[in-house]
Design a protein around this motif. Structure first.
Motif, PDB file in Angstrom:
ATOM      1  N   SER A  54      58.372  80.490  56.091  1.00 29.04           N
ATOM      2  CA  SER A  54      59.510  81.367  55.548  1.00 29.04           C
ATOM      3  C   SER A  54      59.070  83.017  56.310  1.00 29.04           C
ATOM      4  N   ASP A  90      60.624  83.048  60.253  1.00 31.65           N
ATOM      5  CA  ASP A  90      61.915  82.058  60.030  1.00 31.65           C
ATOM      6  C   ASP A  90      62.672  83.529  59.663  1.00 31.65           C
ATOM      7  N   SER A 130      67.474  76.835  56.764  1.00 30.92           N
ATOM      8  CA  SER A 130      66.340  77.556  58.362  1.00 30.92           C
ATOM      9  C   SER A 130      66.063  77.093  59.489  1.00 30.92           C
ATOM     10  N   TYR A 184      61.661  78.249  61.397  1.00 36.38           N
ATOM     11  CA  TYR A 184      60.857  78.337  60.182  1.00 36.38           C
ATOM     12  C   TYR A 184      59.800  76.681  60.434  1.00 36.38           C
TER      13      TYR A 184
END
Length: 286
Positions: free
Chosen positions: A174, A177, A189, A193
């Motif tokens: 996360s 990303d 995402s 990710y």
């Protein structure tokens, strides 16, 4: 076998579950909510570990080509079966499946999901290169692993470690990303990710494996002590000395690392302590 093959199966299942989760979008919301993410990580982590444990006997038989003795065909097989039966009764566990597999190496392993539904297998090389007193000690070592519940305990430890691996990998995914997106709000995402999660699981999984191998090394000492209780300290020491003497001729494949064989990845990734340390520990027993 019971360690290296189990870990390999566990990693493969985690990868498969990760792909399934991605394809079905099951972590689309969870990776933004820590509580949901932790729950999902626990389900995947513990599930992957116990699926691996459930498959352990089948995988071991497939990897070695082990033949289960259902009806002893000769005196040697009858002796082997009777020895395991006697030791299982003395250890208070159900009768394991007994198997023999082809291989010149001196080796044996035990695996299974429970104490009463285990598998104990020995190589042809073990039967040909050790006397029966030494073979009895090796079998007692494996029976002790079963009686001590090492595979189930290993499954619990691996499940907890899997949970943290899955959880932390998605946290890292996360963050990466979010960094790649910058100020853009694209929803969902991105590929960054997914790729980061897969790479992070591998890296974190290696650290988790170190912990599992450390635990495995501790359990080897306990199994040695159990074997000494079943067949005598002298027999167990003799078996380890014979194993050490023949170690140079051992051509054991990596996926079948078992009784007394140190791993090729160094001490941190070795499932067994050095044989000399095991002998020293036995000599200190009362």
């Amino acid at each position: 076998m019971r360690i290296v093959l189990y870990l390999a199966t566990n990693i493969a299942i985690l990868f498969l579950l990760t792909i399934v989760i991605k394809l079905f979008g099951l972590d689309a919301a969870s990776h933004r909510n820590l509580t949901s993410l932790l729950i999902m990580a626990a389900v995947v982590g513990m599930g992957g570990s116990f699926i691996s444990l459930a498959l352990s006997k089948w995988m071991a038989k497939r990897a070695t080509g082990a033949r289960v003795i259902t009806q002893p065909q000769n005196e040697a097989e009858q002796w082997l079966y009777s020895t395991v039966q006697r030791q299982a009764q003395a250890a208070g566990i159900g009768m394991p499946e007994v198997a023999i597999y082809d291989g010149p190496e001196m080796n044996a392993f035990a695996t299974g999901m429970s104490k009463n539904k285990a598998l104990v297998a020995v190589s042809v090389g073990l039967l040909h290169n050790m006397d029966r007193r030494q073979v009895e000690a090796v079998l007692a070592h494996e029976i002790s692993h079963v009686a001590n519940g090492d595979m189930v305990t290993m499954g619990l430890i691996q499940g907890v470690l899997n949970t943290f691996v899955v959880f932390l990998a998605r946290i890292i995914g996360s963050l990466v990303d979010s960094f790649l997106r910058g100020n853009r709000d694209e929803g969902g995402s991105g590929i960054g990710y997914f790729v980061t999660v897969m790479v992070a699981q591998v890296v974190l999984g290696l650290f988790a494996s170190m912990i599992v191998m450390w635990f495995s090394r501790l359990r080897e000492f306990r199994a040695d002590a159990g074997a000494a209780g079943l067949e005598g300290k002298g027999a167990m020491i003799s078996a380890l000395q014979r194993l050490a003497a023949g170690h140079g001729d051992n051509s054991l494949p990596k996926e079948v690392a078992a009784f007394g064989i140190s791993g090729h990845w160094g001490k941190l990734f070795s499932s067994h302590p050095p044989i000399e340390d095991r002998i020293a520990a036995l000599q200190r027993l009362a």
